[in-house]
Design a protein around this motif. Structure first.
Motif, short mmCIF file in Angstrom:
data_model
loop_
_atom_site.label_atom_id
_atom_site.label_comp_id
_atom_site.label_asym_id
_atom_site.label_seq_id
_atom_site.Cartn_x
_atom_site.Cartn_y
_atom_site.Cartn_z
N VAL A 12 0.83 -1.20 0.00
CA VAL A 12 0.00 0.00 0.00
C VAL A 12 0.87 1.26 0.00
O VAL A 12 0.58 2.22 -0.73
CB VAL A 12 -0.97 -0.02 1.21
N ILE A 13 1.93 1.26 0.78
CA ILE A 13 2.83 2.42 0.81
C ILE A 13 3.50 2.60 -0.55
O ILE A 13 3.62 3.72 -1.06
CB ILE A 13 3.88 2.25 1.92
N THR A 14 3.94 1.52 -1.17
CA THR A 14 4.57 1.61 -2.49
C THR A 14 3.58 2.09 -3.53
O THR A 14 3.92 2.92 -4.39
CB THR A 14 5.15 0.24 -2.89
N LEU A 15 2.35 1.63 -3.46
CA LEU A 15 1.32 2.07 -4.41
C LEU A 15 1.02 3.56 -4.23
O LEU A 15 0.90 4.29 -5.22
CB LEU A 15 0.06 1.24 -4.22
N GLY A 16 0.93 4.01 -2.99
CA GLY A 16 0.72 5.43 -2.74
C GLY A 16 1.88 6.27 -3.23
O GLY A 16 1.69 7.35 -3.79
N HIS A 17 3.08 5.76 -3.03
CA HIS A 17 4.29 6.43 -3.52
C HIS A 17 4.25 6.54 -5.04
O HIS A 17 4.54 7.59 -5.61
CB HIS A 17 5.50 5.61 -3.06
N PHE A 18 3.85 5.47 -5.71
CA PHE A 18 3.77 5.46 -7.17
C PHE A 18 2.74 6.48 -7.67
O PHE A 18 3.00 7.22 -8.62
CB PHE A 18 3.41 4.05 -7.66
N PHE A 19 1.57 6.54 -7.03
CA PHE A 19 0.54 7.48 -7.48
C PHE A 19 0.95 8.92 -7.23
O PHE A 19 0.62 9.81 -8.03
CB PHE A 19 -0.80 7.18 -6.81
N ARG A 20 1.68 9.18 -6.15
CA ARG A 20 2.18 10.53 -5.92
C ARG A 20 3.19 10.93 -7.01
O ARG A 20 3.18 12.04 -7.51
CB ARG A 20 2.83 10.64 -4.54
N ILE A 21 4.02 9.99 -7.40
CA ILE A 21 4.99 10.24 -8.48
C ILE A 21 4.26 10.53 -9.79
O ILE A 21 4.61 11.46 -10.52
CB ILE A 21 5.92 9.02 -8.67
N ARG A 22 3.24 9.74 -10.11
CA ARG A 22 2.49 9.95 -11.35
C ARG A 22 1.78 11.30 -11.35
O ARG A 22 1.73 11.99 -12.36
CB ARG A 22 1.48 8.82 -11.57
N ARG A 23 1.22 11.69 -10.20
CA ARG A 23 0.54 12.98 -10.13
C ARG A 23 1.55 14.11 -10.27
O ARG A 23 1.31 15.08 -11.00
CB ARG A 23 -0.20 13.08 -8.80
N TRP A 24 2.69 13.97 -9.61
CA TRP A 24 3.73 14.99 -9.70
C TRP A 24 4.22 15.10 -11.14
O TRP A 24 4.43 16.18 -11.66
CB TRP A 24 4.85 14.62 -8.75
#
Length: 106
Positions: A12-24
């Motif tokens: 879950v933490i990795t997925l959240g990290h990935f989505f933050r990167i994609r949004r950024w």
């Protein structure tokens, strides 16, 4: 500790990290191209600094590091990070409102 719960939390933490990167990246890509690996590295360093120092100093460090790699600089990166944080507030408020408003707990 249950290893299954640990792996689930890690996912879950990795997925959240990935989505933050994609949004950024979606904010930055309007003006220039950026690499996912650079954004991932900077976000990881920012989280590391946030865990050690108070007041979201990691966001400033993240903007400074990626600002050296982008042609628009650190000020542009910091502006994108501020917009990202503002969107986080709106999303949390929306989630809070959809959960607790129908229950009458607000």
């Amino acid at each position: 500790m249950n290893i299954l719960m640990f792996l689930a939390a890690l996912a879950v933490i990795t997925l959240g990290h990935f989505f933050r990167i994609r949004r950024w990246k979606s904010f930055i890509s309007v003006y220039e191209d950026s690499h996912d690996s650079d954004l991932m590295f900077c976000t990881g360093i920012g989280y590391l600094v946030d865990n050690v120092l108070p007041f979201h100093v990691g966001d400033i460090v993240r903007a400074a590091i990626i600002g050296k790699k982008l042609k628009n600089g650190a000020a542009f990166s910091l502006a994108v990070i501020i917009i990202d944080r503002i969107l986080d507030v709106f999303v949390v408020a929306f989630i809070y409102g959809t959960i607790f408003l129908p229950q009458g707990k607000i």
